[in-house]
Enzyme design. Structure first.
Site, PDB file in Angstrom:
ATOM      1  N   THR A 108     -19.044  64.895  10.339  1.00  0.00           N
ATOM      2  CA  THR A 108     -18.389  63.821   9.595  1.00  0.00           C
ATOM      3  C   THR A 108     -17.552  64.352   8.443  1.00  0.00           C
ATOM      4  O   THR A 108     -17.890  65.379   7.844  1.00  0.00           O
ATOM      5  CB  THR A 108     -19.460  62.866   9.031  1.00  0.00           C
ATOM      6  OG1 THR A 108     -18.842  62.000   8.064  1.00  0.00           O
ATOM      7  CG2 THR A 108     -20.578  63.598   8.330  1.00  0.00           C
ATOM      8  N   TYR A 159     -26.357  61.138   3.606  1.00  0.00           N
ATOM      9  CA  TYR A 159     -25.832  61.157   4.977  1.00  0.00           C
ATOM     10  C   TYR A 159     -24.995  62.424   5.203  1.00  0.00           C
ATOM     11  O   TYR A 159     -25.217  63.172   6.165  1.00  0.00           O
ATOM     12  CB  TYR A 159     -24.994  59.896   5.225  1.00  0.00           C
ATOM     13  CG  TYR A 159     -24.160  59.958   6.478  1.00  0.00           C
ATOM     14  CD1 TYR A 159     -24.753  59.895   7.740  1.00  0.00           C
ATOM     15  CD2 TYR A 159     -22.770  60.083   6.412  1.00  0.00           C
ATOM     16  CE1 TYR A 159     -23.980  59.964   8.892  1.00  0.00           C
ATOM     17  CE2 TYR A 159     -22.002  60.152   7.562  1.00  0.00           C
ATOM     18  CZ  TYR A 159     -22.607  60.093   8.798  1.00  0.00           C
ATOM     19  OH  TYR A 159     -21.842  60.167   9.927  1.00  0.00           O
TER      20      TYR A 159
HETATM   21  N1  LIG Z   1     -18.515  55.668  13.161  1.00  0.00           N
HETATM   22  C1  LIG Z   1     -17.899  56.567  12.402  1.00  0.00           C
HETATM   23  O1  LIG Z   1     -16.881  56.264  11.753  1.00  0.00           O
HETATM   24  C2  LIG Z   1     -18.411  57.985  12.333  1.00  0.00           C
HETATM   25  C3  LIG Z   1     -17.723  58.874  11.509  1.00  0.00           C
HETATM   26  C4  LIG Z   1     -18.192  60.191  11.421  1.00  0.00           C
HETATM   27  C5  LIG Z   1     -19.252  60.631  12.184  1.00  0.00           C
HETATM   28  N2  LIG Z   1     -19.899  59.738  12.973  1.00  0.00           N
HETATM   29  C6  LIG Z   1     -21.019  60.242  13.771  1.00  0.00           C
HETATM   30  O2  LIG Z   1     -20.837  59.862  15.134  1.00  0.00           O
HETATM   31  C7  LIG Z   1     -22.102  59.695  15.773  1.00  0.00           C
HETATM   32  C8  LIG Z   1     -22.137  58.363  16.485  1.00  0.00           C
HETATM   33  O3  LIG Z   1     -21.964  57.317  15.528  1.00  0.00           O
HETATM   34  P1  LIG Z   1     -21.726  55.797  15.966  1.00  0.00           P
HETATM   35  O4  LIG Z   1     -20.745  55.236  14.988  1.00  0.00           O
HETATM   36  O5  LIG Z   1     -21.439  55.714  17.418  1.00  0.00           O
HETATM   37  O6  LIG Z   1     -23.146  55.168  15.633  1.00  0.00           O
HETATM   38  P2  LIG Z   1     -24.131  54.282  16.539  1.00  0.00           P
HETATM   39  O7  LIG Z   1     -25.227  53.845  15.633  1.00  0.00           O
HETATM   40  O8  LIG Z   1     -23.361  53.240  17.274  1.00  0.00           O
HETATM   41  O9  LIG Z   1     -24.655  55.342  17.592  1.00  0.00           O
HETATM   42  C9  LIG Z   1     -25.780  56.162  17.386  1.00  0.00           C
HETATM   43  C10 LIG Z   1     -26.607  56.111  18.650  1.00  0.00           C
HETATM   44  O10 LIG Z   1     -27.702  57.011  18.526  1.00  0.00           O
HETATM   45  C11 LIG Z   1     -28.903  56.341  18.891  1.00  0.00           C
HETATM   46  N3  LIG Z   1     -29.980  56.996  18.137  1.00  0.00           N
HETATM   47  C12 LIG Z   1     -30.166  57.000  16.800  1.00  0.00           C
HETATM   48  N4  LIG Z   1     -31.243  57.733  16.481  1.00  0.00           N
HETATM   49  C13 LIG Z   1     -31.757  58.221  17.650  1.00  0.00           C
HETATM   50  C14 LIG Z   1     -32.858  59.042  17.981  1.00  0.00           C
HETATM   51  N5  LIG Z   1     -33.685  59.541  17.037  1.00  0.00           N
HETATM   52  N6  LIG Z   1     -33.081  59.323  19.290  1.00  0.00           N
HETATM   53  C15 LIG Z   1     -32.258  58.844  20.258  1.00  0.00           C
HETATM   54  N7  LIG Z   1     -31.199  58.054  19.989  1.00  0.00           N
HETATM   55  C16 LIG Z   1     -30.950  57.751  18.717  1.00  0.00           C
HETATM   56  C17 LIG Z   1     -28.677  54.894  18.561  1.00  0.00           C
HETATM   57  O11 LIG Z   1     -29.491  53.985  19.292  1.00  0.00           O
HETATM   58  C18 LIG Z   1     -27.192  54.732  18.919  1.00  0.00           C
HETATM   59  O12 LIG Z   1     -27.033  54.389  20.278  1.00  0.00           O
HETATM   60  C19 LIG Z   1     -23.142  59.862  14.676  1.00  0.00           C
HETATM   61  O13 LIG Z   1     -23.659  61.172  14.735  1.00  0.00           O
HETATM   62  C20 LIG Z   1     -22.355  59.674  13.388  1.00  0.00           C
HETATM   63  O14 LIG Z   1     -22.923  60.354  12.311  1.00  0.00           O
HETATM   64  C21 LIG Z   1     -19.516  58.430  13.066  1.00  0.00           C
HETATM   65  O1  LIG Z   2     -17.493  45.444   3.842  1.00  0.00           O
HETATM   66  C1  LIG Z   2     -16.889  46.476   3.466  1.00  0.00           C
HETATM   67  C2  LIG Z   2     -17.055  47.721   4.124  1.00  0.00           C
HETATM   68  C3  LIG Z   2     -16.384  48.833   3.626  1.00  0.00           C
HETATM   69  N1  LIG Z   2     -15.577  48.724   2.547  1.00  0.00           N
HETATM   70  C4  LIG Z   2     -14.823  49.918   2.063  1.00  0.00           C
HETATM   71  O2  LIG Z   2     -14.076  50.406   3.142  1.00  0.00           O
HETATM   72  C5  LIG Z   2     -13.978  51.836   3.110  1.00  0.00           C
HETATM   73  C6  LIG Z   2     -14.524  52.392   4.422  1.00  0.00           C
HETATM   74  O3  LIG Z   2     -15.928  52.121   4.484  1.00  0.00           O
HETATM   75  P1  LIG Z   2     -16.752  52.182   5.872  1.00  0.00           P
HETATM   76  O4  LIG Z   2     -15.959  51.548   6.963  1.00  0.00           O
HETATM   77  O5  LIG Z   2     -18.126  51.671   5.614  1.00  0.00           O
HETATM   78  O6  LIG Z   2     -16.782  53.738   6.198  1.00  0.00           O
HETATM   79  P2  LIG Z   2     -17.277  54.972   5.308  1.00  0.00           P
HETATM   80  O7  LIG Z   2     -18.253  54.599   4.269  1.00  0.00           O
HETATM   81  O8  LIG Z   2     -16.037  55.700   4.866  1.00  0.00           O
HETATM   82  O9  LIG Z   2     -18.116  55.857   6.334  1.00  0.00           O
HETATM   83  C7  LIG Z   2     -17.738  55.971   7.683  1.00  0.00           C
HETATM   84  O10 LIG Z   2     -16.902  57.063   7.806  1.00  0.00           O
HETATM   85  C8  LIG Z   2     -17.523  58.313   7.590  1.00  0.00           C
HETATM   86  C9  LIG Z   2     -16.474  59.394   7.767  1.00  0.00           C
HETATM   87  O11 LIG Z   2     -15.491  59.293   6.764  1.00  0.00           O
HETATM   88  C10 LIG Z   2     -18.626  58.459   8.614  1.00  0.00           C
HETATM   89  O12 LIG Z   2     -19.227  59.695   8.510  1.00  0.00           O
HETATM   90  C11 LIG Z   2     -19.656  57.376   8.452  1.00  0.00           C
HETATM   91  O13 LIG Z   2     -20.624  57.484   9.480  1.00  0.00           O
HETATM   92  C12 LIG Z   2     -19.008  56.045   8.538  1.00  0.00           C
HETATM   93  O14 LIG Z   2     -19.945  55.065   8.114  1.00  0.00           O
HETATM   94  C13 LIG Z   2     -14.793  52.272   1.879  1.00  0.00           C
HETATM   95  O15 LIG Z   2     -13.898  52.411   0.801  1.00  0.00           O
HETATM   96  C14 LIG Z   2     -15.718  51.071   1.617  1.00  0.00           C
HETATM   97  O16 LIG Z   2     -16.101  50.916   0.278  1.00  0.00           O
HETATM   98  C15 LIG Z   2     -15.397  47.515   1.887  1.00  0.00           C
HETATM   99  O17 LIG Z   2     -14.677  47.418   0.898  1.00  0.00           O
HETATM  100  N2  LIG Z   2     -16.074  46.418   2.373  1.00  0.00           N
END
Ligand SMILES: NC(=O)c1ccc[n+]([C@@H]2O[C@H](COP(=O)([O-])OP(=O)(O)OC[C@H]3O[C@@H](n4cnc5c(N)ncnc54)[C@H](O)[C@@H]3O)[C@@H](O)[C@H]2O)c1
Ligand SMILES: O=c1ccn([C@@H]2O[C@H](COP(=O)(O)OP(=O)(O)O[C@H]3O[C@H](CO)[C@@H](O)[C@H](O)[C@H]3O)[C@@H](O)[C@H]2O)c(=O)[nH]1
Length: 330
Positions: free
Chosen positions: A119, A143
């Site tokens: 991330t 995190y």
């Molecule tokens: N969404 C974002 O913007 C974002 C940004 C940066 C990194 N990531 C990373 O991408 C990955 C996926 O994130 P996502 O947004 O799809 O989240 P998500 O919550 O939709 O997916 C996570 C999945 O992992 C499963 N899981 C959680 N803990 C587990 C465990 N102990 N054993 C087995 N399964 C488990 C959950 O059931 C879920 O299906 C994560 O590692 C997250 O840190 C996400």
């Molecule tokens: O209801 C909301 C939700 C978010 N935000 C703002 O929107 C921006 C983005 O927030 P969010 O969409 O929650 O993402 P992040 O907190 O930036 O984190 C995401 O993006 C990261 C990478 O940058 C990942 O690692 C994390 O898993 C993922 O949660 C931030 O400034 C928040 O404060 C609001 O103002 N209102």
């Protein structure tokens, strides 16, 4: 060389399910391991789903052995920044300790390739709000720390020659499969674009803007939003790189452009065709002001060519999925 089976942890989640779909379209053999804590079984459109904990070493070793797995893509994690501030040990257990256990099983069973979901949160508050892969890591929330510790374990294991890895540092992932087959179904979602789409459809009363006094052009937080389908393609390229014998890599995944919370709200309003009810609220704990990728390296090394690099496209696909959810889709 024969293609081995791929274990996808967290493959029932938002990003993992999009990658599983892309792997399926390419005819890859896939086993998904997911405890369904935030994921959904019906989001897994390809391969076999095993319901279980990625931290269960005996289960993982058995899966690796019986399915002849040579590649692991590790998505399973807790992902909510403010929750990590409130309950840090949960994040060190579910992210860091579970990854340690997974890596131990991979080393024992001879897994050769590992693709890790890291991330942008590992950078903390980079100078100027922009980070390349050599920017010093300095997470400001548990995190980010939990993920950085996982990166270190993977790096150190790779240095022994046990496996090679591609660590992908995602910036803010958003949007859904353009064909509408799957999307982001996370319960009690906290991510901005998802929450804004729920507000647009009346599933939440209002959108809170967390912080309006940041040192950014309009005072709200700025992020680099990347379409989940482009991110899925980056995973396929990472896999090809490792299979071709490529060296271990750490790569940013973003477009290199930032949008403020207010700009995202305006994009959702354009897609929806009406204003959203918005409330200004205090800053959210653990949030950096601005986080934008320098993302040249992934284009150079993996020849990655994003096809959905447009905020309106991202938001339109997210809103389309939210409408399907409102009509009872998964
Ligand atoms: N969404 C974002 O913007 C974002 C940004 C940066 C990194 N990531 C990373 O991408 C990955 C996926 O994130 P996502 O947004 O799809 O989240 P998500 O919550 O939709 O997916 C996570 C999945 O992992 C499963 N899981 C959680 N803990 C587990 C465990 N102990 N054993 C087995 N399964 C488990 C959950 O059931 C879920 O299906 C994560 O590692 C997250 O840190 C996400
Ligand atoms: O209801 C909301 C939700 C978010 N935000 C703002 O929107 C921006 C983005 O927030 P969010 O969409 O929650 O993402 P992040 O907190 O930036 O984190 C995401 O993006 C990261 C990478 O940058 C990942 O690692 C994390 O898993 C993922 O949660 C931030 O400034 C928040 O404060 C609001 O103002 N209102």
């Amino acid at each position: 060389m024969a293609r081995g089976t791929i274990l996808v942890t967290g493959g029932a989640g938002y990003i993992g399910s999009h990658v599983v779909l892309a792997l399926g379209e390419r005819g890859e053999r896939v086993v998904v391991l997911d405890d369904l804590s935030t994921g959904r079984a019906d989001a897994v459109l390809h391969g076999e789903l095993v319901v279980g904990d990625v931290g269960d070493g005996a289960l993982v070793r058995r899966l690796l052995r019986t399915h002849g797995i040579d590649t692991v893509m590790h998505f399973a994690a807790r992902t909510v920044v403010p929750e990590s501030v409130a309950d840090p040990l949960k994040y060190y257990r579910e992210n860091t300790c579970a990854t340690r256990s997974l890596l131990e099983a991979c080393a024992a069973q001879g897994v050769r390739h590992f693709v890790f979901s890291s991330t942008a949160a590992v950078y903390g508050v980079p100078e100027g709000g922009i980070a390349d892969e050599d920017t010093p890591t300095a997470p400001i929330n548990p995190y980010g720390s939990s993920k950085l510790m996982s990166e270190w374990m993977l790096r150190d294991l790779a240095a022994t020659g046990a496996l090679r890895h591609v660590t992908l540092r995602y910036f803010n992932v958003a949007g859904c499969d353009p064909a509408g087959r799957i999307g982001q179904s996370t319960p009690e979602a906290t991510l901005l674009i998802k929450v804004a789409c729920e507000v647009a459809l009346g599933r939440r009363p209002e959108l809170a803007v967390f912080g309006t006094d940041y040192p950014t052009p309009d005072g709200t937080g700025v992020r680099d939003y990347i379409h989940v389908t482009d991110l899925a393609d980056a995973h396929l390229r990472a896999l090809d790189h490792l299979r071709a014998g490529g060296a271990s890599l750490t790569l940013n995944c973003g477009y290199g452009r930032g949008y403020s919370v207010r700009e995202v709200i305006a994009a959702v309003e354009r897609a929806h065709g009406a204003p959203l009810p918005v409330r200004e609220a205090p800053r959210r704990p653990g949030d950096p002001p601005m986080l934008i990728a320098r993302a040249e390296r992934i284009r150079e090394v993996l020849d990655w060519r994003p096809r959905h690099d447009d905020l309106d496209t991202i938001v339109a696909s997210a809103l389309a999925w939210e409408r399907r959810l409102a009509q009872g889709a998964r």
